[in-house]
Design an enzyme around this catalytic site. Structure first.
Site, mmCIF file in Angstrom:
data_model
loop_
_atom_site.group_PDB
_atom_site.id
_atom_site.type_symbol
_atom_site.label_atom_id
_atom_site.label_comp_id
_atom_site.label_asym_id
_atom_site.label_seq_id
_atom_site.Cartn_x
_atom_site.Cartn_y
_atom_site.Cartn_z
ATOM 1 N N LYS A 16 -60.341 -44.589 -41.339
ATOM 2 C CA LYS A 16 -61.498 -45.472 -41.456
ATOM 3 C C LYS A 16 -61.909 -45.994 -40.074
ATOM 4 O O LYS A 16 -63.061 -45.923 -39.687
ATOM 5 C CB LYS A 16 -61.152 -46.631 -42.394
ATOM 6 C CG LYS A 16 -62.265 -47.615 -42.590
ATOM 7 C CD LYS A 16 -61.896 -48.695 -43.584
ATOM 8 C CE LYS A 16 -62.922 -49.804 -43.554
ATOM 9 N NZ LYS A 16 -62.632 -50.895 -44.482
ATOM 10 N N GLU A 38 -51.014 -43.875 -35.188
ATOM 11 C CA GLU A 38 -50.313 -42.719 -35.763
ATOM 12 C C GLU A 38 -51.268 -41.533 -35.909
ATOM 13 O O GLU A 38 -50.949 -40.390 -35.549
ATOM 14 C CB GLU A 38 -49.754 -43.062 -37.155
ATOM 15 C CG GLU A 38 -48.617 -44.050 -37.177
ATOM 16 C CD GLU A 38 -49.060 -45.499 -37.304
ATOM 17 O OE1 GLU A 38 -50.216 -45.809 -36.929
ATOM 18 O OE2 GLU A 38 -48.254 -46.324 -37.768
ATOM 19 N N GLY A 54 -59.405 -49.411 -47.057
ATOM 20 C CA GLY A 54 -58.608 -48.187 -46.898
ATOM 21 C C GLY A 54 -57.856 -47.812 -48.169
ATOM 22 O O GLY A 54 -57.824 -46.648 -48.573
ATOM 23 N N ARG A 55 -57.244 -48.791 -48.822
ATOM 24 C CA ARG A 55 -56.428 -48.492 -50.008
ATOM 25 C C ARG A 55 -57.281 -48.262 -51.254
ATOM 26 O O ARG A 55 -56.744 -47.999 -52.316
ATOM 27 C CB ARG A 55 -55.413 -49.607 -50.227
ATOM 28 C CG ARG A 55 -55.999 -51.009 -50.255
ATOM 29 C CD ARG A 55 -54.892 -52.050 -50.140
ATOM 30 N NE ARG A 55 -55.402 -53.415 -50.037
ATOM 31 C CZ ARG A 55 -55.755 -54.010 -48.900
ATOM 32 N NH1 ARG A 55 -55.700 -53.342 -47.760
ATOM 33 N NH2 ARG A 55 -56.166 -55.264 -48.894
ATOM 34 N N GLU A 87 -50.345 -54.342 -50.398
ATOM 35 C CA GLU A 87 -51.192 -54.679 -49.256
ATOM 36 C C GLU A 87 -52.326 -55.612 -49.717
ATOM 37 O O GLU A 87 -52.844 -56.402 -48.938
ATOM 38 C CB GLU A 87 -51.764 -53.409 -48.613
ATOM 39 C CG GLU A 87 -52.286 -53.629 -47.209
ATOM 40 C CD GLU A 87 -52.562 -52.340 -46.442
ATOM 41 O OE1 GLU A 87 -51.742 -51.946 -45.593
ATOM 42 O OE2 GLU A 87 -53.609 -51.723 -46.692
ATOM 43 N N HIS A 133 -31.463 -41.371 -64.373
ATOM 44 C CA HIS A 133 -30.121 -41.002 -63.904
ATOM 45 C C HIS A 133 -29.808 -41.640 -62.562
ATOM 46 O O HIS A 133 -28.857 -41.232 -61.893
ATOM 47 C CB HIS A 133 -30.012 -39.479 -63.824
ATOM 48 C CG HIS A 133 -30.206 -38.837 -65.166
ATOM 49 N ND1 HIS A 133 -29.167 -38.611 -66.031
ATOM 50 C CD2 HIS A 133 -31.335 -38.440 -65.795
ATOM 51 C CE1 HIS A 133 -29.645 -38.067 -67.147
ATOM 52 N NE2 HIS A 133 -30.961 -37.963 -67.028
ATOM 53 N N LYS A 170 -48.035 -53.872 -35.372
ATOM 54 C CA LYS A 170 -48.784 -52.886 -34.568
ATOM 55 C C LYS A 170 -48.876 -53.349 -33.120
ATOM 56 O O LYS A 170 -48.657 -52.584 -32.187
ATOM 57 C CB LYS A 170 -50.213 -52.737 -35.105
ATOM 58 C CG LYS A 170 -50.355 -52.026 -36.418
ATOM 59 C CD LYS A 170 -51.857 -51.865 -36.706
ATOM 60 C CE LYS A 170 -52.116 -51.459 -38.137
ATOM 61 N NZ LYS A 170 -53.539 -51.461 -38.473
HETATM 62 O O1 F6P Z 1 -52.119 -50.623 -41.279
HETATM 63 C C1 F6P Z 1 -52.749 -50.796 -42.469
HETATM 64 C C2 F6P Z 1 -54.030 -50.019 -42.558
HETATM 65 O O2 F6P Z 1 -55.043 -50.690 -41.923
HETATM 66 C C3 F6P Z 1 -54.370 -49.725 -44.015
HETATM 67 O O3 F6P Z 1 -55.022 -50.744 -44.618
HETATM 68 C C4 F6P Z 1 -55.146 -48.462 -43.882
HETATM 69 O O4 F6P Z 1 -55.237 -47.790 -45.111
HETATM 70 C C5 F6P Z 1 -54.329 -47.737 -42.853
HETATM 71 O O5 F6P Z 1 -53.915 -48.734 -41.956
HETATM 72 C C6 F6P Z 1 -55.027 -46.636 -42.126
HETATM 73 O O6 F6P Z 1 -56.178 -47.096 -41.473
HETATM 74 P P1 F6P Z 1 -57.279 -46.119 -40.953
HETATM 75 O O7 F6P Z 1 -57.865 -45.396 -42.121
HETATM 76 O O8 F6P Z 1 -58.281 -46.967 -40.253
HETATM 77 O O9 F6P Z 1 -56.630 -45.143 -40.016
#
Ligand code: F6P
Length: 553
Positions: free
Chosen positions: A214, A220, A276-277, A362, A393, A517
């Site tokens: 987003k 990452e 995002g979620r 979240e 199990h 972060k």
């Molecule tokens: O670190 C949390 C977050 O902001 C989530 O809410 C989001 O889904 C994820 O990181 C990834 O964010 P982006 O889509 O901006 O890379």
């Protein structure tokens, strides 16, 4: 919207009435609730779309349900819901509208967002869906050619959090509907091993990277995407011009996409009013759409919409997300339940609970209310679980005989997915027999008398007794289709909404992920260059020193 003006939750008479009611209920047992009310099993059910919810095995009476609905009314859940659907800026700490429901609105709908960049958002939603469909068909048919003219055989989705969990979960869930000639892999972790494994056996000439972010600033994702780009270019022996045929971006941030080197004609956009979620039914679902095809993707959106409509219009007594949300509040605050298990009896839902963890934790893992005042009530539970029967199990022992109250959702399907051999499909009855048996055992247990009647030695009796009274809700659907998956996800989205509305927290921000972060960025130079990092506590400084020593630095 009354979020700022309303009473604190714990001062509401409806909350206090629930507290008194809880005391009156005392050690009520599901065995008695069923014995006293023959109509309970039939009455405590609700239907939404293809979903049938049986909530009779919950520790509630008609009175509990009435009081919970009164609480929802006093908290004006319906008012906040309508404000959300109308596009008001209910994400108050980020001053944003919350409009994931617009992502599945029909073409002719009109949903206006207030303020700058506002107006009717539905045409833009459908324009992106249409572009995604054209692109997905081009990839699926082999018409989309890579730099060397070869068609795509593998799609690698690079994203994290909402930009990974949703599409990865849905890809697994809908495996039976995917084009088996196209492989789709998901990379999320900044641990280089994730990308390393995902790239095994891949030919860069036939690989398409879908970079899903987003913000397009997530460390990452940008790190993995950069490493992937270098792998591609060196593998192809090509220059930057090859990127256009092998990289597409899903984002709200065109500038950052361009800076990364992806042509914005290969970008599928979405908007800041999609959290995002809550985003895998937006452009973030492109990898899924490539896997299952645009028609199936739209069927999934129809499923979401069915539950949106239900949530918006069904009366409180029959409103499934409202009920699920209120039950969770009841257990969290009045039974001290700390966690909630989601147990899908479907191999294909192996990532469903992990997806719900982000959705729920979240959203509602908050300890100040919308005004910034500390809450004195439980908010979001720890959500956990894995598919049945595997969990039986592993950790079901604790569910059955442990000391904790852990409400659980049991999710199952009447029919197996298409494509199984007759012998594999025949196993479905056994799978479902386990689901039903677990609900029964958790609720009704096995009394000491029943154990003794089996001739068990007296000293063994306590070990073999099951107290029961462990609440479950069973969600039964006909089959795990794209539409049913959409219905399930929307059901939980709105359940989370209901809880956040009652708890009076902002369910749509996530400030709690920021500190880690920032600190990681600060710590990294200490690891790599041995840089002095101001403000490192003694424990962390010692760990960093040990790490460097172990790395021979
Ligand atoms: O670190 C949390 C977050 O902001 C989530 O809410 C989001 O889904 C994820 O990181 C990834 O964010 P982006 O889509 O901006 O890379």
């Amino acid at each position: 919207m009354n979020a700022e003006g309303r009473d604190r939750l714990d001062r509401m008479p409806q909350w206090q009435a629930l507290a008194r009611h809880r005391e009156e209920l005392g050690e009520v047992h599901l065995r008695d609730l069923f014995a006293d009310d023959p109509g309970r099993a039939e009455r405590y059910t609700v239907r939404v779309g293809d979903l049938y919810l049986d909530y009779s095995k919950n520790l509630v009476t008609d009175e509990t349900l009435r009081l919970l609905r009164e609480l929802a009314e006093a908290a004006d859940v319906a008012g906040l819901r309508d404000a959300m659907f109308r596009g008001e800026r209910i994400n108050n700490t980020e001053d944003r509208a919350v409009l994931h429901t617009a992502l599945r609105a029909p073409r002719e709908a009109v949903i206006e967002v207030e303020g700058e960049g506002g107006g009717n958002v539905v045409p833009a939603v459908h324009a992106v869906l249409d572009r995604m469909s054209v692109f997905a068909e081009a990839v699926r048919s082999g018409r989309w050619a890579g730099h060397t003219g070869r068609p795509v055989r593998t799609v690698v989705n690079i994203g994290i959090g909402g930009s990974d969990l949703g599409p990865a979960m849905a890809y697994e869930a809908l495996r039976a509907y995917t084009d088996r000639d196209l492989d789709v892999r998901f990379v999320s972790n900044v641990d280089g091993a994730d990308l390393h494994e995902a790239l095994q056996g891949l030919d860069p000439a036939e690989t398409l990277f879908v970079v899903a972010s987003k913000t397009f600033t997530t460390i990452e994702t940008i790190t993995n995407a950069t490493t992937a780009k270098n792998w591609l270019l060196s593998g192809l022996g090509a220059g930057k011009e090859a990127v256009a045929k092998h990289f597409v971006a899903l984002s709200t941030n065109a500038r950052a996409v361009e800076e990364f080197g992806i042509d914005t004609t290969n970008m599928f956009e979405f908007w800041d009013w999609v959290g995002g979620r809550y985003s895998y039914d937006s452009a973030i679902g492109l990898s899924l759409m490539i896997a299952i095809g645009p028609d199936r993707f739209r069927e999934m959106l129809d499923g979401f919409r069915t539950v949106d409509e239900h949530f918006r219009t069904a009366p409180p007594e029959d409103n499934a997300p409202l009920l699920l949300g209120l039950l969770g509040i009841w257990y969290g605050s009045f039974f001290d339940a700390q966690s909630h298990a989601v147990l899908p009896y479907s191999h294909y839902l192996s990532k469903f609970t992990a997806y719900l963890q982000q959705l729920d934790m979240e959203s509602n893992g908050k300890s100040v209310d919308r005004r910034g005042e500390p809450v004195s009530w439980q908010t979001g539970p720890v959500v956990w679980g894995t598919p049945g029967t595997n969990g039986q199990h592993a950790y079901f022992q604790l569910l059955h005989q442990g000391t904790k109250t852990i409400p659980a959702d049991l999710i199952g399907f009447a029919r197996p997915v298409p494509g199984l051999s007759p012998e594999q499909a025949a196993q479905h009855d056994l799978l479902m027999a386990n689901l039903f048996a677990q609900g029964q055992a958790l609720a009704f247990g096995k009394t000491e008398e029943e154990v003794r009647a089996e001739g068990v030695a007296e000293e063994q009796v306590p070990h073999r007794t099951f107290r029961g009274n462990r609440p479950t809700t069973t969600i039964l659907a006909s089959e795990l289709t794209p539409s049913v998956l959409g219905q399930l996800v929307a059901l939980y989205e709105h359940k989370v909404f209901v809880q956040g509305a009652v708890w009076n927290v902002d369910s749509f921000d996530q400030w709690g992920v920021e500190l880690g972060k920032v600190l990681a960025k600060r710590v990294e130079p200490a690891l790599t260059e041995g840089a002095e990092v101001a403000g490192l506590d003694a424990s962390t400084a010692a760990l960093v020193a040990r790490y460097r020593a172990l790395r021979g630095r």
